[in-house]
Design an enzyme around this catalytic site. Structure first.
Site, short mmCIF file in Angstrom:
data_model
loop_
_atom_site.label_atom_id
_atom_site.label_comp_id
_atom_site.label_asym_id
_atom_site.label_seq_id
_atom_site.Cartn_x
_atom_site.Cartn_y
_atom_site.Cartn_z
N GLU A 187 -0.46 65.08 106.67
CA GLU A 187 -1.40 64.25 107.40
C GLU A 187 -1.76 64.77 108.78
O GLU A 187 -2.76 64.33 109.36
CB GLU A 187 -0.83 62.83 107.48
CG GLU A 187 -0.67 62.25 106.09
CD GLU A 187 0.20 61.02 106.01
OE1 GLU A 187 0.06 60.27 105.06
OE2 GLU A 187 1.03 60.82 106.92
N GLN B 141 1.26 54.81 94.27
CA GLN B 141 1.98 55.73 95.15
C GLN B 141 3.42 55.26 95.37
O GLN B 141 4.20 55.97 95.98
CB GLN B 141 1.27 55.83 96.51
CG GLN B 141 -0.11 56.46 96.44
CD GLN B 141 -0.79 56.55 97.79
OE1 GLN B 141 -1.94 56.13 97.92
NE2 GLN B 141 -0.13 57.09 98.81
N ARG C 65 -4.73 59.11 104.57
CA ARG C 65 -3.97 60.33 104.87
C ARG C 65 -3.44 60.31 106.31
O ARG C 65 -3.71 61.23 107.09
CB ARG C 65 -4.88 61.54 104.65
CG ARG C 65 -4.13 62.82 104.41
CD ARG C 65 -5.07 63.92 103.93
NE ARG C 65 -4.31 65.10 103.61
CZ ARG C 65 -4.72 66.01 102.72
NH1 ARG C 65 -5.84 65.84 102.07
NH2 ARG C 65 -3.99 67.07 102.48
N CYS C 66 -2.71 59.28 106.63
CA CYS C 66 -2.23 59.12 107.99
C CYS C 66 -1.00 58.27 107.98
O CYS C 66 -0.84 57.42 107.13
CB CYS C 66 -3.34 58.47 108.82
SG CYS C 66 -2.81 57.45 110.18
#
Lengths: 169, 809, 290
Positions: free
Chosen positions: B763, B248, B395-396
């Site tokens: 998110e 990522q 996802r935060c």
């Protein structure tokens, strides 16, 4: 260790290859035939990323040996578009944003393909149960359901046109 | 009941007349025509044709001549000394090329340890002892994937088991020391505070109402459907290392690889090809990556390593694992006055969280949420346990989920204490003036919390649901309504505060417009499904009037893309998206000069109109961006550099603060304890929307990833530190059947500081959904005296509460 | 996860398959492979020889015979969902078929394999116990039938000889006034049951004249809830009788604690599901849908 010569058709093309008895169908398709659209997402027959069609049935190719596909007709995501035309399911996934990272997408499309072939007019519930062997981590499934509904509607439209009935609707 | 007819009752259509009114705050602005497809258009994604035809290019699809395969031997113990490793049988196996052990890495220049993103250290391969179950012990390289898998069965490791420490509270007692390599013989890693302790204590001492709740946000795993993997390809002749990696953050990873390995950074190329989902799990550098790169260095051949799912679940970075004690104070009028929080962060065997360096607990201090209060004080302690290291996002944005879960739960508990409707307590306490300075030091950029709450309540038909609930309760049926009015903080971040390993958290864009008016744009981020190839093109289309179809977006190749910190924490739109806009504006400034030259007028006589500069008052005298691009290479003004391109490294002045209100309706089976989400309405506000279709997709996906920890997912360890949920058979990702039909909507409150007024969306739903679901379940059981329930809410947990209250079927 | 090495044989006749089983002690039969191959991938199963019976197409059928429904051992689970006979006259089996694993697995998994694996977590054992099915086995000595009550002998153990193959399952045709149901609570689609209950009833007027109840995943060996059966036979299904049956099932099952739940939860869930399945079976009996 035993090795076996198998002959099968994949996306309409015939292949003859020697495989180890333990070679998983998904590895055969990805590595021996270089059809890498079929993916691997787990090791417990849970995720469905490896879904392809064997003799028209959607199966998890991580849970079948390549040698078992001897004589079979296999269809992978690479064989879904015909003569450069997208299949209604492929159109549906694109139109309705039925994918994000794209990793589960080939398996989803193959599952949905069998679903629609068996049940051309599924309800939302039937679609959700029909793809319940395929995990998606990105989309939350709403838009996958819409994509399959789009494809079902499109196929029905196509049939109506082909039938030549009801000039307008 | 798990039956077809019953499972789908929750897919009931919205009641008549329940659709929300559309007002000004809802309108998506569209300034460009469809053929240009700038912001606001529901543009079909440019990346999709390859994915729907099986032509994506993921790491496992990379096949290089002579490629070898790596597999990893893993520890069956959570804590054990390594007595010996016998690899003779493996090495004698035909096709086995090498076995890499800790000693080999040590000899190669101390590569047996590596730095974590939090400046801690983590073993690559152990020499003395293992500190978590499934830890990498050694790696085998072979000519074939199957031979490598056979060979790891032929490596015999003798262990001397040590006592594990699985519970972080136990770990704090230091009876078992996890990290004997450290000078300080303690498991306590760090202590961190935010807010004003004295002021908070004072508020609490004066409070008319105080509620307290402990809660555990359990260990989770991101479980992107693609696991992690690498193909490392070292060329001994050119000394060039080419790496395909599920990354990522490819640029940051290149720098880490250069610093760790000593290879010069210009000789390392990291290519992050198509990525099958990230969610934070592809931010860290894992031992397998290092082993794979070393295997290629040693053999001089390409080496592929692809994790199995069970390896991915058992050894890669976890998320969450916060043990929280929260207290909230309110005055006699029901105004929230303060928040006091103590938290223990179970870090596992290394502090390998993917947080900005100065924030060991991430952005957790956003936990005062959407409510204006006088004071807050937050304390967090990090502790080692004999479990895998981690602390990634799921996802935060850096621990925001934990913060939101806590404040939204405690707010409901306070509402129960006060006997108030949870919607009204929220409304009464909302922050109303922006920018808002929070008691823990944040400056919220913009918000309109009441609009989102109103819209959510109206969409779902809140008052009618409360009536239905009362009727059902009278009949002994269990239904609950839960609300979450969350505030996120994303887009890290301003360079004064935000860095990872010292690298500031800017991000970048480079746009080159070719003579025929087509463009290539490269960014420092890396999409893992977010759709950057489309949305970034739309940003450029918006700014320059180039059709989005004519803009090719590229990311992920460190040899070509400008340096950036990557995609996570909803930072792509706030940082790289902004950089794209700023680079486009630089181009536009030059374009104006060229247009003035071509039209033989002064720059001040020109005005911009969608895709062209035109002479004020005579729009027929105009030069389109395509005309200008051609001129930039064929007829540019004397003294001006040729070409039409620009680069921007965008350092955001502040973070962005997306928000929203979610309302969930659940039905509970009092016989089995099963919870069914009947309806879920999500109203999000992420500022200006680049592509509404993509935003909806992000919200839907995030909601299912919020449902997952609320009802299904948890990494469970036994007392020996063995992972009991280490496959997809027991780590329960929701399917299309468990995931309800999400109902979404938005309000629009632009960020005042972002060039496009955008905030980031990916998110919010993961952050906002879990407490809405928990609040709904607790609400369904509130008349039985239930105040709290821990996630994941399994049928058994509900069943137990019901039976304790004497409810059965 | 890569399976270990093995020799592979694909017989084309039943006798050849039986002969191969005789020649290779410890050989495993590969039917649907949906339990075996995952176990092999984790190397929990390391058979030296696999005998793939998927070529025995004449074992793949669903036939309505006199007095019973005959299901070939190699019949795929998905065929049950697609069978008009099963859907209209064998609702307990229809209920079961749609909650086994997931649709993709059901396209390969076989009814015979699901039974012969003798896994108490599988769904067919309870259903077949409730149906009082018979299992047909073929071996070197010919064909014999085994009552389902005698089929399961231990965890993953059945009464087939090493060189016998399960060729058919026979489900007695439900008579007038019969009704059945399968109710399963699972953590998510595709999971094994936390508990599941299979009920097949015969009603005489509004009293139960016969009842068989099978339980899933709450015992080391697939089991009948005999106490629950006794509690309902000869009775009208009043709330009291249902509760007594549920309590009997809860008491006689023998679950173990795991991530799906504690022993207490699984027992109580079995109680609740027993009551509900009885109620549903009786409704179906009254409605004339077996």
């Amino acid at each position: 260790m035993s090795k076996h010569t198998i002959t099968l058709t994949v996306n309409g093309n015939e292949f003859t290859r020697e495989v180890e008895s333990r070679t998983l169908l998904v590895h055969f398709v990805r590595e021996d035939l270089d059809l890498t659209g079929t993916h691997i997402g787990c090791d417990t027959t849970s995720c469905g990323a490896c879904t392809l069609l064997v003799n028209g049935r959607a199966i998890k190719s991580c849970t079948m040996f390549a040698v078992q596909a001897n004589g079979a007709a296999v269809e992978t995501i690479e064989g879904v578009a015909q003569n450069g035309d997208l299949h209604p399911l492929q159109e549906g996934f694109w139109e309705k944003h039925g994918l994000q990272c794209g990793y589960c997408t080939p398996g989803m499309i193959m599952s949905a393909k069998q679903l629609l072939e068996q049940n051309p007019n599924p309800t939302e519930e039937e679609i959700r149960w029909g793809i319940s062997g395929n995990l998606c981590r990105c989309t939350g499934y709403n838009k996958i359901v819409e994509a399959i509904q789009y494809a079902a509607a499109k196929a029905r439209e196509g049939q109506t046109e082909a039938g030549g009935e009801e000039a307008s609707s | 009941m798990s039956h077809l007819d019953d499972r789908f009752e929750h897919h009931t259509p919205k009641p008549e007349g329940a659709s929300a009114k559309v007002d000004l705050v809802d309108e998506v602005q569209i300034k460009t025509p469809p053929e240009i497809c700038g912001m606001g258009h529901r543009m079909k994604r440019k990346e999709d044709p390859r994915f729907i035809q099986g032509k994506g290019n993921y790491v496992d699809d990379v096949k290089l001549p002579g490629m070898l395969y790596m597999d990893i031997v893993r520890s069956p113990y959570a804590h054990a000394r390594i007595v010996s490793i016998d690899d003779s049988e493996a090495l004698a196996t035909e096709g086995v090329v090498a076995v890499i052990k800790g000693q080999d890495l040590e000899a190669a220049g101390g590569l047996h340890w590596m730095p974590t993103l939090m400046s801690d250290t983590q073993m690559v391969l152990p020499i003395d002892k293992v500190v978590y179950y499934a830890q990498e012990v050694c790696a085998v390289v072979a000519t074939d994937r199957y031979i490598a898998a056979d060979a790891i069965e032929k490596i015999f490791v003798e262990y001397e088991p040590l006592e594990p420490v699985v519970d972080p509270h136990e770990a704090m007692k230091d009876k078992v020391i996890v990290r004997e390599d450290k000078e300080q013989k303690t498991n306590h890693i760090w202590h961190w505070e935010a807010g004003d302790k004295e002021a908070t204590d004072r508020v609490f001492s004066e409070a008319a109402h105080v509620v307290e709740q402990t809660m555990h946000i359990p260990r989770l795993h991101v479980s992107s459907i693609e696991t992690c993997g690498m193909v490392a390809n070292y060329n001994k002749a050119t000394e060039h290392m080419q790496i395909y990696m599920t990354s990522q953050a490819p640029h940051a990873h290149r720098t880490v690889f250069a610093l760790v390995s000593g290879l010069p950074e210009h000789k390392i190329q990291i290519i992050s090809p198509d990525i099958g989902g990230g969610f934070g799990g592809k931010v860290p550098v894992y031992p397998g990556y290092v082993c794979c790169a070393v295997a290629s260095l040693v053999t001089g051949k390409p080496v592929k390593w692809i994790e199995d799912r069970s390896e991915n679940l058992q050894a890669d970075s976890f998320a969450r694992d916060y043990h929280i004690t929260a207290e909230m104070a309110a005055d006699a009028d029901g105004m929230i006055t303060g928040l006091r929080v103590k938290t223990l962060s179970d870090c596992g065997a290394a502090d390998a969280a993917a947080n900005p360096s100065k924030f060991p607990a991430g952005l957790y201090s956003i936990c005062t949420g959407s409510y204006d209060m006088q004071a807050a004080h937050i304390e967090v302690d990090g502790v080692y346990t004999t479990k895998p290291p981690g602390g990634v996002a799921y996802r935060c944005s850096f621990r925001v989920t934990e913060a939101v879960h806590m404040i939204e739960r405690v707010t409901d508990i306070m509402a129960a204490e006060l006997g108030q409707d949870p919607a009204e307590l929220r409304r009464k306490n909302f922050i109303r003036e922006f920018p808002y300075k929070s008691p823990t030091g944040w400056e919220y950029d913009s918000g309109n919390y009441e609009a989102a709450l109103d819209k959510a309540m109206e969409t779902i038909g809140y008052a009618e649901l409360r009536r239905e609930q009362a009727e059902k309760r009278a009949r002994g049926e269990l239904m609950g309504i839960g609300i979450s009015s969350f505030t996120e903080v994303v887009g890290a971040g301003p360079s004064r505060d935000y860095d990872i390993l010292g690298i500031k958290m800017f991000d970048s864009a480079e746009i080159r417009i070719h003579p025929t008016g087509k463009a290539i744009a490269r960014f420092g981020t890396k999409s893992q499904g977010q759709g950057h190839e489309t949305t970034y093109a739309q940003i450029i289309a918006e700014e320059l009037g180039l059709p989005a179809a004519d803009v090719q977006v590229e990311e992920g190749d460190t040899d070509t893309a400008p340096y950036g910190l990557g995609t996570y924490a909803s930072r792509s739109t706030p940082t790289a998206g902004a950089a794209g806009a700023m680079a486009a504006r630089k181009i536009k400034a030059k374009a104006k000069k060229i247009a003035a030259y071509l039209l033989e007028v002064g720059e001040d006589d020109l005005e911009w109109n969608v895709d062209r500069f035109q002479v004020k008052g005579s729009p027929e005298q105009a030069k389109t961006i395509q005309d200008i691009a051609f001129a930039a290479y064929t007829n540019h003004p004397p003294g001006m550099e040729a070409g039409l391109e620009a680069t921007d490294y965008y350092d955001p002045p502040n973070l962005t603060f997306p928000f929203g209100t979610y309302i969930c309706v659940v039905d509970i089976d009092k016989g089995t304890g099963e919870v069914k989400v009947r309806r879920f309405v999500a109203i999000d506000d992420c500022g200006h929307i680049i592509n509404p279709m993509v935003v909806e997709g992000q919200v839907h996906g995030g909601l299912t990833m919020g449902l997952a920890p609320a009802l299904f997912e948890e990494i469970v360890y036994d007392e020996n530190g063995q992972n009991l949920s280490g496959t997809f058979a027991d780590y329960l990702l929701p399917t299309a059947v468990e995931s309800p039909k999400w109902e979404t909507g938005h309000t629009i409150t632009p960020s005042p500081h972002h060039p496009l007024g955008a905030k980031g969306i990916g998110e919010s739903p993961t952050v906002g959904a879990p407490p809405a679901i928990v609040n709904a379940v607790v609400d369904a059981l509130s008349h039985l005296g239930v105040k709290h329930i821990e996630i994941p809410i399994t049928p058994e947990k509900v069943w137990k509460l019901l039976r304790e209250a004497g409810v059965t079927d | 996860m890569i399976p270990g090495q093995f020799d592979y044989h694909a017989p084309t006749s039943l006798d050849e398959a039986v002969a191969l089983l005789g020649q290779h002690g410890g050989a495993k039969i590969l039917a649907g492979g949906q339990s075996l191959i995952p176990a092999m991938r984790f190397r929990l199963a390391l058979p030296e020889v696999l005998i793939d019976i998927n070529g025995l197409a004449d074992l793949d059928y669903i036939r309505e015979a006199v007095g019973h429904l005959a299901i070939g051992g190699l019949t795929r689970e998905s065929a049950l969902e697609e069978s008009a006979a099963v859907q209209s006259r064998y609702p307990l089996l229809a209920d079961t078929a749609r909650v086994i694993a997931d649709p993709l697995v059901r396209n390969l998994a076989t009814v015979g394999g699901n039974l012969a694996h003798a896994d108490p977590a599988n769904d067919h054992p309870a259903a077949m116990l409730a149906y009082n099915a018979q299992v047909v086995a073929h071996g070197p000595q010919g064909t014999r039938t085994i009552a389902i009550d005698d089929f399961f002998t231990g965890l993953f153990e059945n009464s087939l000889a090493d060189d016998e193959i399960l060729t058919e399952i026979r489900i007695p045709e439900p008579g007038a006034g019969a009704g059945g149901a399968y109710l399963k609570v699972e953590r998510k689609v595709g999971d094994y049951a936390i508990s599941a209950v299979a009920v097949q009833l015969a009603m005489s007027g509004d009293s139960v004249s016969a009842a068989r109840i099978g339980l899933t995943n709450v015992s080391p060996v697939p089991m009948r809830a005999s106490g629950a059966e006794q509690a309902v036979v000869g009775q009208r299904l009043t709330e009291e009788v249902l509760e007594a049956a549920g309590r009997a099932a809860a008491a006689e099952c023998d679950p173990s604690a795991d991530l799906r739940g504690s022993v207490d939860y699984k027992r109580d869930l079995t109680r609740v599901l027993t009551k509900r399945a009885l109620r549903k079976a009786a409704e179906r009996a009254a409605g004339g849908t077996s």
